[in-house]
Design a protein around this motif. Sequence first.
Motif, mmCIF file in Angstrom:
data_model
loop_
_atom_site.group_PDB
_atom_site.id
_atom_site.type_symbol
_atom_site.label_atom_id
_atom_site.label_comp_id
_atom_site.label_asym_id
_atom_site.label_seq_id
_atom_site.Cartn_x
_atom_site.Cartn_y
_atom_site.Cartn_z
ATOM 1 N N VAL A 107 -42.885 8.080 14.443
ATOM 2 C CA VAL A 107 -43.659 7.234 14.492
ATOM 3 C C VAL A 107 -43.853 6.092 14.006
ATOM 4 O O VAL A 107 -42.874 4.750 14.526
ATOM 5 C CB VAL A 107 -45.161 7.402 13.888
ATOM 6 N N ALA A 108 -42.730 5.828 12.569
ATOM 7 C CA ALA A 108 -42.376 4.668 11.715
ATOM 8 C C ALA A 108 -41.292 3.792 13.087
ATOM 9 O O ALA A 108 -41.337 2.463 12.850
ATOM 10 C CB ALA A 108 -41.748 4.869 10.802
ATOM 11 N N ALA A 109 -40.571 5.125 12.852
ATOM 12 C CA ALA A 109 -38.928 4.826 13.812
ATOM 13 C C ALA A 109 -39.307 3.982 14.905
ATOM 14 O O ALA A 109 -38.262 2.946 14.921
ATOM 15 C CB ALA A 109 -37.921 5.924 13.590
ATOM 16 N N GLY A 110 -40.254 4.246 15.652
ATOM 17 C CA GLY A 110 -40.440 3.772 16.853
ATOM 18 C C GLY A 110 -40.949 2.978 17.566
ATOM 19 O O GLY A 110 -40.704 2.055 17.733
ATOM 20 N N VAL A 111 -41.654 2.538 15.563
ATOM 21 C CA VAL A 111 -42.559 1.251 15.285
ATOM 22 C C VAL A 111 -41.314 -0.204 15.252
ATOM 23 O O VAL A 111 -41.413 -0.475 16.067
ATOM 24 C CB VAL A 111 -43.867 1.345 14.951
ATOM 25 N N LEU A 112 -40.222 0.278 14.177
ATOM 26 C CA LEU A 112 -39.559 -0.449 13.945
ATOM 27 C C LEU A 112 -38.503 -0.736 15.407
ATOM 28 O O LEU A 112 -38.121 -1.771 15.231
ATOM 29 C CB LEU A 112 -38.417 0.379 12.701
ATOM 30 N N PRO A 117 -36.023 -4.853 17.622
ATOM 31 C CA PRO A 117 -35.317 -4.414 18.386
ATOM 32 C C PRO A 117 -33.639 -5.077 18.681
ATOM 33 O O PRO A 117 -32.918 -5.041 18.941
ATOM 34 C CB PRO A 117 -35.413 -4.584 19.410
ATOM 35 N N PHE A 118 -33.436 -4.330 16.625
ATOM 36 C CA PHE A 118 -31.680 -4.488 17.039
ATOM 37 C C PHE A 118 -31.183 -3.006 15.851
ATOM 38 O O PHE A 118 -30.441 -3.022 15.385
ATOM 39 C CB PHE A 118 -31.379 -5.514 15.840
ATOM 40 N N GLY A 119 -31.997 -1.594 16.092
ATOM 41 C CA GLY A 119 -31.824 -0.934 15.508
ATOM 42 C C GLY A 119 -31.920 -0.100 14.573
ATOM 43 O O GLY A 119 -31.630 1.187 14.158
ATOM 44 N N THR A 120 -33.047 -1.249 14.037
ATOM 45 C CA THR A 120 -33.867 -1.134 12.695
ATOM 46 C C THR A 120 -34.184 0.464 12.591
ATOM 47 O O THR A 120 -33.831 1.604 11.509
ATOM 48 C CB THR A 120 -34.843 -1.480 12.883
ATOM 49 N N GLY A 121 -34.651 1.078 13.763
ATOM 50 C CA GLY A 121 -35.724 2.598 13.317
ATOM 51 C C GLY A 121 -34.637 3.564 13.201
ATOM 52 O O GLY A 121 -34.851 4.330 12.937
ATOM 53 N N ARG A 122 -33.680 3.010 14.085
ATOM 54 C CA ARG A 122 -32.621 4.882 13.657
ATOM 55 C C ARG A 122 -31.355 4.340 12.581
ATOM 56 O O ARG A 122 -31.279 5.146 11.733
ATOM 57 C CB ARG A 122 -31.442 4.478 15.296
ATOM 58 N N PHE A 123 -31.810 2.778 11.804
ATOM 59 C CA PHE A 123 -30.696 2.600 10.488
ATOM 60 C C PHE A 123 -31.950 3.521 9.341
ATOM 61 O O PHE A 123 -31.684 4.223 8.549
ATOM 62 C CB PHE A 123 -31.354 1.398 10.605
ATOM 63 N N TYR A 124 -33.638 3.190 9.912
ATOM 64 C CA TYR A 124 -34.292 4.020 8.902
ATOM 65 C C TYR A 124 -34.463 5.945 8.645
ATOM 66 O O TYR A 124 -34.312 6.241 7.622
ATOM 67 C CB TYR A 124 -35.513 3.833 9.687
ATOM 68 N N THR A 125 -34.292 6.457 10.188
ATOM 69 C CA THR A 125 -33.755 7.019 10.186
ATOM 70 C C THR A 125 -32.745 8.006 9.732
ATOM 71 O O THR A 125 -32.445 9.139 9.749
ATOM 72 C CB THR A 125 -33.482 8.443 11.791
ATOM 73 N N TRP A 148 -32.312 -1.994 25.356
ATOM 74 C CA TRP A 148 -31.674 -0.305 24.486
ATOM 75 C C TRP A 148 -32.696 0.159 23.616
ATOM 76 O O TRP A 148 -33.381 1.689 23.432
ATOM 77 C CB TRP A 148 -30.617 0.058 24.618
ATOM 78 N N PRO A 149 -32.752 -1.048 22.528
ATOM 79 C CA PRO A 149 -34.099 -0.197 21.125
ATOM 80 C C PRO A 149 -35.447 0.159 21.641
ATOM 81 O O PRO A 149 -36.008 0.833 21.254
ATOM 82 C CB PRO A 149 -33.549 -0.523 20.574
ATOM 83 N N ILE A 150 -35.741 -0.795 22.292
ATOM 84 C CA ILE A 150 -37.269 -0.817 22.875
ATOM 85 C C ILE A 150 -37.476 0.291 23.221
ATOM 86 O O ILE A 150 -38.311 0.992 22.819
ATOM 87 C CB ILE A 150 -37.814 -1.936 23.257
ATOM 88 N N ILE A 151 -36.836 1.045 24.461
ATOM 89 C CA ILE A 151 -36.509 2.191 24.926
ATOM 90 C C ILE A 151 -36.170 2.841 24.054
ATOM 91 O O ILE A 151 -37.142 4.227 24.660
ATOM 92 C CB ILE A 151 -35.978 2.643 26.498
ATOM 93 N N ASP A 152 -35.240 3.413 23.815
ATOM 94 C CA ASP A 152 -35.292 4.362 22.612
ATOM 95 C C ASP A 152 -36.370 4.224 21.836
ATOM 96 O O ASP A 152 -36.856 5.783 21.403
ATOM 97 C CB ASP A 152 -34.524 4.069 21.812
ATOM 98 N N GLY A 153 -37.271 3.205 20.948
ATOM 99 C CA GLY A 153 -38.522 3.435 20.367
ATOM 100 C C GLY A 153 -39.607 4.142 21.123
ATOM 101 O O GLY A 153 -40.212 4.464 20.702
ATOM 102 N N ILE A 154 -39.830 3.669 21.800
ATOM 103 C CA ILE A 154 -40.857 4.129 22.966
ATOM 104 C C ILE A 154 -40.316 5.761 23.271
ATOM 105 O O ILE A 154 -41.366 6.879 23.341
ATOM 106 C CB ILE A 154 -40.779 3.672 24.184
ATOM 107 N N MET A 155 -39.569 6.202 23.456
ATOM 108 C CA MET A 155 -38.923 7.887 23.070
ATOM 109 C C MET A 155 -39.226 8.305 21.851
ATOM 110 O O MET A 155 -38.979 9.379 21.829
ATOM 111 C CB MET A 155 -37.805 7.710 23.614
#
Length: 170
Positions: A107-112, A117-125, A148-155
Amino acid sequence: MNGGPAEDGLRIGTAEREVASRLLADHFAEGRLTAAEYEDRVDRTLAARVRGDVRELFADLPPPHPPFLTVPESPHPAVRPEVGGMPTPLGTGAEMQHTETSDRSAVAAGVLQIALPFGTGRFYTGDTRVAVFQLVCTVLTFGLGALWPIIDGIMLLIEGGTDGEGRRLR
């Protein structure tokens, strides 16, 4: 450690080198390696081509060791051992029960990912490779690549995902 001379000749990739480097950093942080030993081993890890090159770097260290050195690979990677009498294909719920869970939240990764939308959630993971690609894509397209990051966050919110070490996000 499991694995033998036959497995030591298998080639490794960037992901395996990164995992080994992270584990060496953990051993250095625990005081098991001097700064000079750590630098030498990381340099040798980054230059490694096969499993045997990395195995010798962990021979005198206690666990954790890189997973690719300790877990024998299945001869049939598309099918897990039987569950209830039937082989279980990878990616099913039954297979996920046997894997380790990350300390990171989906959830935190998706919201970030959606909010920044600069890959922040992926940096978090800890999935820095994807995060850097998303950051570069967004910057080079003047923000249009933020889709892309927004769709990735939704996924991530819908299906969850994995952290940089391949563990399921909680």
